[in-house]
Write a protein that holds these residues in place. Structure first.
Motif, PDB file in Angstrom:
ATOM      1  N   GLU A 235       0.812  -1.213   0.000  1.00  0.00           N
ATOM      2  CA  GLU A 235       0.000   0.000   0.000  1.00  0.00           C
ATOM      3  C   GLU A 235       0.849   1.269   0.000  1.00  0.00           C
ATOM      4  O   GLU A 235       2.030   1.245   0.311  1.00  0.00           O
ATOM      5  CB  GLU A 235      -0.939   0.009   1.222  1.00  0.00           C
ATOM      6  CG  GLU A 235      -0.255   0.254   2.559  1.00  0.00           C
ATOM      7  CD  GLU A 235       0.454  -0.964   3.110  1.00  0.00           C
ATOM      8  OE1 GLU A 235       1.155  -0.827   4.127  1.00  0.00           O
ATOM      9  OE2 GLU A 235       0.308  -2.070   2.543  1.00  0.00           O
ATOM     10  N   GLU A 236       0.223   2.387  -0.382  1.00  0.00           N
ATOM     11  CA  GLU A 236       0.849   3.713  -0.357  1.00  0.00           C
ATOM     12  C   GLU A 236       2.136   3.774  -1.181  1.00  0.00           C
ATOM     13  O   GLU A 236       3.209   4.090  -0.692  1.00  0.00           O
ATOM     14  CB  GLU A 236       1.101   4.164   1.087  1.00  0.00           C
ATOM     15  CG  GLU A 236      -0.176   4.335   1.893  1.00  0.00           C
ATOM     16  CD  GLU A 236       0.072   4.874   3.282  1.00  0.00           C
ATOM     17  OE1 GLU A 236       1.044   5.624   3.464  1.00  0.00           O
ATOM     18  OE2 GLU A 236      -0.709   4.538   4.184  1.00  0.00           O
ATOM     19  N   ASN A 237       1.987   3.422  -2.470  1.00  0.00           N
ATOM     20  CA  ASN A 237       3.059   3.562  -3.436  1.00  0.00           C
ATOM     21  C   ASN A 237       2.469   4.199  -4.692  1.00  0.00           C
ATOM     22  O   ASN A 237       1.393   4.799  -4.652  1.00  0.00           O
ATOM     23  CB  ASN A 237       3.692   2.193  -3.736  1.00  0.00           C
ATOM     24  CG  ASN A 237       4.668   1.754  -2.653  1.00  0.00           C
ATOM     25  OD1 ASN A 237       5.748   2.306  -2.512  1.00  0.00           O
ATOM     26  ND2 ASN A 237       4.272   0.744  -1.869  1.00  0.00           N
ATOM     27  N   TYR A 238       3.176   4.081  -5.800  1.00  0.00           N
ATOM     28  CA  TYR A 238       2.701   4.601  -7.076  1.00  0.00           C
ATOM     29  C   TYR A 238       2.552   3.474  -8.093  1.00  0.00           C
ATOM     30  O   TYR A 238       2.787   3.658  -9.283  1.00  0.00           O
ATOM     31  CB  TYR A 238       3.670   5.661  -7.611  1.00  0.00           C
ATOM     32  CG  TYR A 238       3.861   6.830  -6.664  1.00  0.00           C
ATOM     33  CD1 TYR A 238       2.837   7.749  -6.461  1.00  0.00           C
ATOM     34  CD2 TYR A 238       5.057   7.012  -5.982  1.00  0.00           C
ATOM     35  CE1 TYR A 238       3.012   8.826  -5.590  1.00  0.00           C
ATOM     36  CE2 TYR A 238       5.237   8.075  -5.115  1.00  0.00           C
ATOM     37  CZ  TYR A 238       4.208   8.973  -4.922  1.00  0.00           C
ATOM     38  OH  TYR A 238       4.368  10.035  -4.056  1.00  0.00           O
ATOM     39  N   LEU A 239       2.155   2.305  -7.614  1.00  0.00           N
ATOM     40  CA  LEU A 239       2.024   1.148  -8.486  1.00  0.00           C
ATOM     41  C   LEU A 239       0.866   1.342  -9.451  1.00  0.00           C
ATOM     42  O   LEU A 239      -0.187   1.867  -9.079  1.00  0.00           O
ATOM     43  CB  LEU A 239       1.820  -0.116  -7.648  1.00  0.00           C
ATOM     44  CG  LEU A 239       2.985  -0.468  -6.703  1.00  0.00           C
ATOM     45  CD1 LEU A 239       2.611  -1.628  -5.804  1.00  0.00           C
ATOM     46  CD2 LEU A 239       4.246  -0.784  -7.500  1.00  0.00           C
ATOM     47  N   SER A 240       1.054   0.901 -10.687  1.00  0.00           N
ATOM     48  CA  SER A 240       0.038   1.091 -11.713  1.00  0.00           C
ATOM     49  C   SER A 240      -0.104  -0.185 -12.526  1.00  0.00           C
ATOM     50  O   SER A 240       0.437  -1.239 -12.171  1.00  0.00           O
ATOM     51  CB  SER A 240       0.421   2.274 -12.614  1.00  0.00           C
ATOM     52  OG  SER A 240       1.687   2.032 -13.216  1.00  0.00           O
ATOM     53  N   GLY A 241      -0.813  -0.064 -13.639  1.00  0.00           N
ATOM     54  CA  GLY A 241      -1.007  -1.224 -14.493  1.00  0.00           C
ATOM     55  C   GLY A 241      -2.150  -2.085 -14.027  1.00  0.00           C
ATOM     56  O   GLY A 241      -2.977  -1.692 -13.194  1.00  0.00           O
ATOM     57  N   LYS A 242      -2.185  -3.298 -14.515  1.00  0.00           N
ATOM     58  CA  LYS A 242      -3.275  -4.229 -14.211  1.00  0.00           C
ATOM     59  C   LYS A 242      -3.042  -4.898 -12.871  1.00  0.00           C
ATOM     60  O   LYS A 242      -1.934  -5.323 -12.549  1.00  0.00           O
ATOM     61  CB  LYS A 242      -3.385  -5.272 -15.313  1.00  0.00           C
ATOM     62  CG  LYS A 242      -4.582  -6.188 -15.183  1.00  0.00           C
ATOM     63  CD  LYS A 242      -4.640  -7.159 -16.360  1.00  0.00           C
ATOM     64  CE  LYS A 242      -5.841  -8.082 -16.242  1.00  0.00           C
ATOM     65  NZ  LYS A 242      -5.913  -9.041 -17.387  1.00  0.00           N
ATOM     66  N   MET A 243      -4.118  -5.003 -12.096  1.00  0.00           N
ATOM     67  CA  MET A 243      -4.027  -5.698 -10.813  1.00  0.00           C
ATOM     68  C   MET A 243      -3.886  -7.198 -11.066  1.00  0.00           C
ATOM     69  O   MET A 243      -4.553  -7.755 -11.938  1.00  0.00           O
ATOM     70  CB  MET A 243      -5.295  -5.438  -9.995  1.00  0.00           C
ATOM     71  CG  MET A 243      -5.318  -6.150  -8.657  1.00  0.00           C
ATOM     72  SD  MET A 243      -6.885  -5.862  -7.794  1.00  0.00           S
ATOM     73  CE  MET A 243      -6.641  -6.841  -6.322  1.00  0.00           C
ATOM     74  N   PRO A 244      -2.994  -7.881 -10.330  1.00  0.00           N
ATOM     75  CA  PRO A 244      -2.881  -9.334 -10.491  1.00  0.00           C
ATOM     76  C   PRO A 244      -4.237 -10.007 -10.328  1.00  0.00           C
ATOM     77  O   PRO A 244      -5.044  -9.613  -9.485  1.00  0.00           O
ATOM     78  CB  PRO A 244      -1.918  -9.732  -9.365  1.00  0.00           C
ATOM     79  CG  PRO A 244      -1.112  -8.512  -9.110  1.00  0.00           C
ATOM     80  CD  PRO A 244      -2.051  -7.356  -9.333  1.00  0.00           C
TER      81      PRO A 244
END
Length: 290
Positions: A235-244
């Motif tokens: 949590e609390e990052n800048y992750l993007s793209g498709k969720m697994p």
């Protein structure tokens, strides 16, 4: 006369070996003592006087926080957690070649993580003994700098806790090649880059890299090769793209936190509903649909 001469020669040889063995052991425990005393010289605040008996007058095996192996009589554990110490990390700790546990968490250690820590390993060739650092806990200090790239040398590592510091740079991809790693705690730092592939760490049970500045996408088959994974907290990052979407392979999962990221808009994967052990699911501040 010949038999007596042979017996006396054998007795003399055994005595020499015994004396040499004792001298070797004594020399090396003395070496451990001075490596630890080097750490003490860096300590600028010891509010509870914890290190009062760390002196040349006592065996290090009797010092507070120090444990020695009963067979080798060498220092194999150093636990100074929650003692209010203020210090930089002495690189000479890397010379404690018999160390298997190092816990300095919840203190005020600061400065960079010494590269010498990767010397806490496996195999002092000269004495042909296998020595493994299994636990490294440096959480809740004021450490800065990067996570050493050579951390993959700690091939028997089981717990790596560097959380709650100000570490920067990326997570070394070689972390994914620690075959015995069970717990990885890197949350609450200033780490950037992507979450490395951890598929080769089949023993992993806990992954916590939340509250950093990580970006990029997670592998869509995140659970592949992680059959024992119990907690996955990013949590609390800048992750993007498709969720697994393939979560059923992580049958032991009890906690998932993906909140406060930038994943693509979409539906919550139905596979999460197959996790019968799941007790916590955080998806807040995201754009998921039900």
């Amino acid at each position: 006369m010949g038999k007596l001469h042979s017996f006396l020669l054998l007795l003399f040889s055994l005595q020499c070996c015994s004396i040499a063995s004792f001298a070797w052991s004594e020399t090396n425990i003395i070496s451990d003592k001075y490596e630890l005393l080097a750490l003490k010289t860096f300590v600028t605040s010891d509010p509870y006087n914890i290190l009062a008996n760390w002196s040349v007058s006592f065996s290090p095996c009797k010092w507070v926080g120090v444990t020695c192996d009963i067979h080798t009589e060498r220092v194999n554990s150093l636990n100074l957690s929650d003692m209010g110490l203020t210090s930089i990390l002495s690189p000479r700790l890397g010379n404690l070649s018999f160390l298997s546990e190092l816990d300095l968490s919840n203190n005020n250690f600061h400065g960079q993580t010494p590269n010498e820590f990767v010397q806490l390993r496996i195999i002092p060739v000269e004495i042909r003994r296998l020595e493994h650092l299994k636990i490294l806990q440096l959480g809740a200090n004021k450490l800065s700098g990067i996570v050493p790239q050579r951390i993959s040398n700690l091939s028997s590592h089981e717990i790596l806790n560097l959380s709650n510091n100000t570490l920067s740079g990326s997570i070394p991809y070689l972390v994914g090649y620690l075959p015995q790693l069970k717990k990885l705690y890197l949350e609450r730092n200033l780490l950037v880059g992507s979450v490395p592939s951890l598929f080769n760490s089949s023993m992993l049970q806990h992954i916590a890299t939340g509250t950093n500045q990580l970006s990029g996408s997670l592998p869509t088959n995140e659970c592949f090769g992680l059959p024992k994974l119990e907690t996955f907290l990013v949590e609390e990052n800048y992750l993007s793209g498709k969720m697994p979407s393939i979560w059923h392979q992580c049958k032991e999962l009890t906690k998932i936190s993906l909140s406060d990221n930038r994943f693509n808009r979409g539906y919550i994967p139905s596979d999460i509903g197959n996790l019968t052990n799941l007790r916590l699911l955080h998806l807040s501040k995201t754009t998921w649909k039900v």
